[in-house]
Design a protein around this motif. Structure first.
Motif, PDB file in Angstrom:
ATOM      1  N   UNK A   1     -10.270   7.126  25.945  1.00  0.00           N
ATOM      2  CA  UNK A   1     -11.720   7.322  26.004  1.00  0.00           C
ATOM      3  C   UNK A   1     -12.047   8.697  26.588  1.00  0.00           C
ATOM      4  N   UNK A   2     -11.318   9.073  27.649  1.00  0.00           N
ATOM      5  CA  UNK A   2     -11.556  10.385  28.252  1.00  0.00           C
ATOM      6  C   UNK A   2     -11.133  11.513  27.322  1.00  0.00           C
ATOM      7  N   UNK A   3     -10.104  11.277  26.512  1.00  0.00           N
ATOM      8  CA  UNK A   3      -9.697  12.293  25.541  1.00  0.00           C
ATOM      9  C   UNK A   3     -10.817  12.554  24.545  1.00  0.00           C
ATOM     10  N   UNK A   4     -11.463  11.488  24.071  1.00  0.00           N
ATOM     11  CA  UNK A   4     -12.566  11.649  23.111  1.00  0.00           C
ATOM     12  C   UNK A   4     -13.737  12.382  23.758  1.00  0.00           C
ATOM     13  N   UNK A   5     -13.957  12.165  25.050  1.00  0.00           N
ATOM     14  CA  UNK A   5     -15.057  12.818  25.753  1.00  0.00           C
ATOM     15  C   UNK A   5     -14.701  14.218  26.242  1.00  0.00           C
ATOM     16  N   UNK A   6     -13.496  14.670  25.995  1.00  0.00           N
ATOM     17  CA  UNK A   6     -13.052  15.962  26.516  1.00  0.00           C
ATOM     18  C   UNK A   6     -13.872  17.098  25.912  1.00  0.00           C
ATOM     19  N   UNK A   7     -13.973  18.181  26.682  1.00  0.00           N
ATOM     20  CA  UNK A   7     -14.778  19.320  26.249  1.00  0.00           C
ATOM     21  C   UNK A   7     -14.194  19.989  25.014  1.00  0.00           C
ATOM     22  N   UNK A   8     -12.874  20.079  24.928  1.00  0.00           N
ATOM     23  CA  UNK A   8     -12.256  20.735  23.771  1.00  0.00           C
ATOM     24  C   UNK A   8     -12.615  20.018  22.471  1.00  0.00           C
ATOM     25  N   UNK A   9     -12.551  18.691  22.506  1.00  0.00           N
ATOM     26  CA  UNK A   9     -12.865  17.925  21.302  1.00  0.00           C
ATOM     27  C   UNK A   9     -14.339  18.068  20.936  1.00  0.00           C
ATOM     28  N   UNK A  10     -15.214  18.052  21.973  1.00  0.00           N
ATOM     29  CA  UNK A  10     -16.653  18.203  21.699  1.00  0.00           C
ATOM     30  C   UNK A  10     -16.951  19.601  21.151  1.00  0.00           C
ATOM     31  N   UNK A  11     -16.286  20.627  21.693  1.00  0.00           N
ATOM     32  CA  UNK A  11     -16.522  21.993  21.179  1.00  0.00           C
ATOM     33  C   UNK A  11     -16.104  22.107  19.717  1.00  0.00           C
TER      34      UNK A  11
ATOM     35  N   UNK B   1     -17.903  22.709  14.214  1.00  0.00           N
ATOM     36  CA  UNK B   1     -17.813  22.251  12.829  1.00  0.00           C
ATOM     37  C   UNK B   1     -19.185  21.917  12.259  1.00  0.00           C
ATOM     38  N   UNK B   2     -20.056  21.267  13.062  1.00  0.00           N
ATOM     39  CA  UNK B   2     -21.372  20.845  12.583  1.00  0.00           C
ATOM     40  C   UNK B   2     -22.470  21.843  12.939  1.00  0.00           C
ATOM     41  N   UNK B   3     -22.113  22.959  13.605  1.00  0.00           N
ATOM     42  CA  UNK B   3     -23.063  23.997  13.974  1.00  0.00           C
ATOM     43  C   UNK B   3     -24.245  23.413  14.749  1.00  0.00           C
ATOM     44  N   UNK B   4     -23.917  22.629  15.781  1.00  0.00           N
ATOM     45  CA  UNK B   4     -24.965  22.001  16.588  1.00  0.00           C
ATOM     46  C   UNK B   4     -25.693  23.008  17.462  1.00  0.00           C
ATOM     47  N   UNK B   5     -25.081  24.165  17.721  1.00  0.00           N
ATOM     48  CA  UNK B   5     -25.738  25.148  18.576  1.00  0.00           C
ATOM     49  C   UNK B   5     -26.981  25.741  17.937  1.00  0.00           C
ATOM     50  N   UNK B   6     -27.094  25.656  16.629  1.00  0.00           N
ATOM     51  CA  UNK B   6     -28.278  26.208  15.941  1.00  0.00           C
ATOM     52  C   UNK B   6     -29.456  25.253  15.940  1.00  0.00           C
ATOM     53  N   UNK B   7     -29.285  24.049  16.443  1.00  0.00           N
ATOM     54  CA  UNK B   7     -30.358  23.054  16.450  1.00  0.00           C
ATOM     55  C   UNK B   7     -31.064  23.099  17.804  1.00  0.00           C
ATOM     56  N   UNK B   8     -32.388  23.148  17.728  1.00  0.00           N
ATOM     57  CA  UNK B   8     -33.190  23.206  18.962  1.00  0.00           C
ATOM     58  C   UNK B   8     -33.052  21.932  19.789  1.00  0.00           C
ATOM     59  N   UNK B   9     -32.686  20.826  19.154  1.00  0.00           N
ATOM     60  CA  UNK B   9     -32.554  19.551  19.862  1.00  0.00           C
ATOM     61  C   UNK B   9     -31.511  19.622  20.968  1.00  0.00           C
ATOM     62  N   UNK B  10     -30.475  20.467  20.751  1.00  0.00           N
ATOM     63  CA  UNK B  10     -29.374  20.516  21.705  1.00  0.00           C
ATOM     64  C   UNK B  10     -29.408  21.785  22.562  1.00  0.00           C
ATOM     65  N   UNK B  11     -30.536  22.460  22.637  1.00  0.00           N
ATOM     66  CA  UNK B  11     -30.669  23.645  23.480  1.00  0.00           C
ATOM     67  C   UNK B  11     -31.851  23.447  24.417  1.00  0.00           C
TER      68      UNK B  11
END
Length: 733
Positions: A89-99, A104-114
């Motif tokens: 569970x902690x592996x899935x929540x790790x920062x490397x996996x989230x980055x 991949x999904x370009x979440x940084x371009x969405x205002x929802x996550x900034x």
């Protein structure tokens, strides 16, 4: 709580007044509820809806049987416990996996996550107060990472090896894509970790195998050189040349010794036969000779001819004489042949002795060589063990290396997990739930508003009303003259007894709170001279009068005795209900033989004091409510009384424990002697109440005299109606 209530009185909560206060403010409550409901509706409706999608991963060992075989061809199962699943569970929540998913999904371009692109008044206020952190201070990548982590939930499904990945977003398709992306990235990380581990193992094994091959070659060369230098050549797999020669020579020496012994024995046999004059036919060694067998056959043939001719010819006939001469020559040849056989046997025995001596000398030489060879073989076996160990290690490394090389492909090492449920696009938002939120807000507003109103009413005193109580009663006792008859409000009677001493005190009683109407029946006469002391107020012997006396004296433990038996024990029921009707907490303990008080108040067959003394029930389980009043009763119970009375010493402790919860405890003992009551209650301070149905009964006077002798000259007398308690509450209740 004491039953004593002074004239200043106590107060009760006016429930009707509280209800009236709430009803009077019903419009204010309704208005606040509607306002809060409307605000909640508009607030929740203006919020951006959030959609949630969930993907599920099953943690299990995966791979073909060939890729999972260990030593001996046994499959090695992956050990997964709670800690192992929590680690995944902690592996899935790790920062490397989230980055990786964010990129991949370009979440940084969405205002929802900034958060920096969506300033809020509350957040700015917290930053100004120094409570919150300014999102601008963090990097854009860190802000997106924290926003994704807030919307992510990863947890283990209870009692399973399944991990659920939930993600919330304003876009339902994005919520499903992030959950599925995390699941896929986790599987790739797991598979990549296996490939990296496999490659590292192959890289380590290759130089180790090369080094081991050289060590094996050197060890085996040392073994071969040592064998050649020390003559430890192998004839078979486990025998050297010296060992084989020694074995063969020993076998040959045993055979020669057997031959020599056989020849000597045969020669001795023949010699003994010749010396004793026995026929050569009796010697087995001679009989076995072919020449002797031919001579014996010729001898038998000539003897047969002589026998045939003797029938027709005389003994002096030339033919018979010739045959006899031939027979004598054959006998001489037989003796010579026997001597030749003896000489041959003796010669064989001599040859065997010479061969035996020669072989013995050779055996001694081989033994010396074998001893030296044994010393050399010890060192040889050490060299062979070292060579064998190096060879086994080399074979193990070679097998592992071949297995590692064969699993170099990604398909040969799948991740120890698989997706069992992919996230789907949610059709309805999970937040906010407008209607439930409005309903909860309205109910909470109504409840809080009513609580505020109730508290205002209580603290202002408008919801309190004064309780009407009975003032403390003063004890009044007076002796009854021998000719006086006491008449109570519930019954009339006179108590007969022999004259008491001058020091005998009157029975203390108190005036009842509500005098009863006098009965019209005549009073009985006194049976004997002298009478028991009674109060001047004839109604003090009633149940209400005794109850008032107990309350005024603040008596906590009452011991009830009923000399007349079961009918009088019902006085404890009347007394308990009378004290309870005056607002006191009362407990009656039924210690009678028939259990009539307990059956009258709560019914038959219930656990009670005997069960409590036997330890089969707790104190709480033995207490039952009176169906006709607020008093409580501990009935007789269902356990064996004899067994229960073995724990009678616990009764005092039980009363001590219950004294904190009850104002008055009535222990009805029935027709029991006062000495037994004192022993049972461990000499605890008590007030004795004697229930009387027929005051003229001789046993009443006797029992009262026993009470006076025991020091209970302040015992209370209570007259009991023969009809017993009624099935309904009294008016005071």
């Amino acid at each position: 709580m004491s039953g004593n209530l002074s004239s200043r009185g106590d107060v009760d909560i006016d429930l009707a007044g509280l209800a009236a206060a709430l009803w009077a403010r019903k419009f204010a409550i309704a208005a606040s509820v509607l306002i809060v409901g409307a605000l909640t509706y508009f607030t929740t409706s203006s919020m951006a809806p959030l959609y949630r999608s969930e993907a599920r991963i099953l943690i299990e060992e995966r791979g073909s049987a060939l890729s999972r075989t260990g030593e001996g061809g046994q499959t090695r199962d992956l050990v997964l416990d709670e800690q192992a699943i929590a680690s995944q569970v902690e592996v899935i929540r790790s920062s490397d996996l989230l980055r990786e998913v964010i990129t991949e999904l370009d979440l940084g371009s969405r205002a929802e996550f900034d958060p920096a692109g969506q300033p809020s008044m509350i957040g700015d206020l917290l930053v100004l107060l120094g409570i919150g952190s300014d999102p601008i201070d963090a990097s854009a990548q860190q802000r997106v990472l924290e926003a994704v982590r807030e919307n992510l939930q990863v947890y283990q499904v209870q009692n399973s090896r399944v991990i659920a990945i939930e993600f919330s977003s304003q876009d339902p398709e994005l919520a499903a894509a992030v959950a599925n992306g995390l699941a896929g990235a986790y599987l790739q990380v797991q598979s990549g970790a296996k490939l990296d581990s496999n490659a590292d193992a192959a890289a380590w094994l290759e130089p180790e195998i090369a080094e081991l091959r050289g060590r094996v070659r050197d060890a085996e060369a040392k073994v071969a050189a040592f064998r050649a230098d020390n003559g430890l050549l192998l004839v078979t797999e486990n025998n050297t040349l010296v060992t084989r020669q020694l074995s063969d020579l020993t076998t040959e020496l045993s055979q020669v010794r057997a031959q020599r012994a056989d020849a000597e024995a045969r020669a001795a046999n023949v010699r003994s036969a010749l010396e004793s004059g026995q026929s050569a036919d009796a010697v087995s060694s001679v009989v076995d000779s072919p020449q002797l067998q031919r001579l014996r056959e010729r001898q038998s043939e000539i003897e047969g001819q002589i026998s045939d001719l003797s029938i027709t010819l005389l003994d002096n006939h030339p033919r018979i004489r010739s045959l006899r001469s031939q027979l004598s020559g054959i006998g001489t040849q037989l003796n010579e042949e026997v001597r030749k056989a003896l000489a041959n046997l003796e010669a064989n025995a001599a040859v065997a002795r010479l061969r035996e001596a020669e072989l013995a000398e050779q055996l001694d030489v081989l033994k010396q060589s074998s001893a030296q060879a044994g010393t050399d073989e010890v060192e040889l076996r050490a060299l062979e063990r070292e060579a064998r160990a190096e060879r086994d290690l080399l074979e193990t490394y070679l097998a592992r290396f071949r297995e590692t090389v064969s699993r170099g492909d990604a398909n040969a090492l799948p991740a120890d997990a698989r997706i069992i449920s992919r996230a789907g696009v949610a059709s309805e938002p999970y937040f906010p739930k407008v209607i439930p939120a409005v309903i909860v807000a309205m109910l909470a507003t109504a409840l809080i508003h009513m609580i505020i109103i109730l508290l205002i009413e209580l603290f202002s005193g408008r919801a309190l009303r004064e309780r009407v109580v009975v003032d403390e009663m003063r004890e009044e006792t007076t002796p009854l003259e021998p000719s006086r008859i006491a008449t109570t409000g519930t019954a009339t009677a006179s108590l007969a007894h022999q004259p008491l001493t001058a020091s005998t005190q009157a029975v203390p009683v108190a005036a009842p709170a509500h005098p009863a109407e006098p009965l019209t029946q005549p009073a009985p006469t006194i049976a004997k001279a002298g009478a028991l002391p009674v109060a001047e107020d004839e109604e003090d012997f009633s149940v209400d009068g005794v109850a008032a006396a107990l309350i005024s004296k603040r008596v906590q433990v009452v011991a009830g005795i009923s000399p007349e038996g079961d009918a009088a024990t019902l006085g404890a029921v009347l007394l308990a209900r009378a004290v309870s009707d005056r607002g006191h907490r009362v407990l009656t303990i039924d210690m009678t033989g028939a259990g009539l008080p307990g059956a009258t108040m709560a019914g038959a067959g219930l656990p009670g004091i005997t069960d409590l003394l036997c330890g089969s029930v707790s104190i709480a389980e033995s207490i039952h409510a009176d169906y006709a009043s607020s008093a409580d009763i501990i009935p007789l119970g269902t356990a064996d009384p004899e067994t229960a009375m073995r724990g009678a010493s616990r009764i005092a402790m039980i009363i001590e424990a219950l004294s904190d919860a009850y104002d008055t405890i009535i222990v009805e003992c029935g027709s029991t002697e006062i000495t037994a009551v004192q022993k049972m209650l461990a000499d605890r301070p008590i007030t004795v109440v004697m229930s009387v149905v027929d005051p003229d009964a001789p046993i009443i006077a006797e029992e009262f005299e026993a009470l006076v002798e025991a020091g209970y000259d302040d015992a209370l007398i209570m007259l009991v109606d023969e009809d017993g308690p009624q099935s309904t509450r009294s008016n005071a209740a």
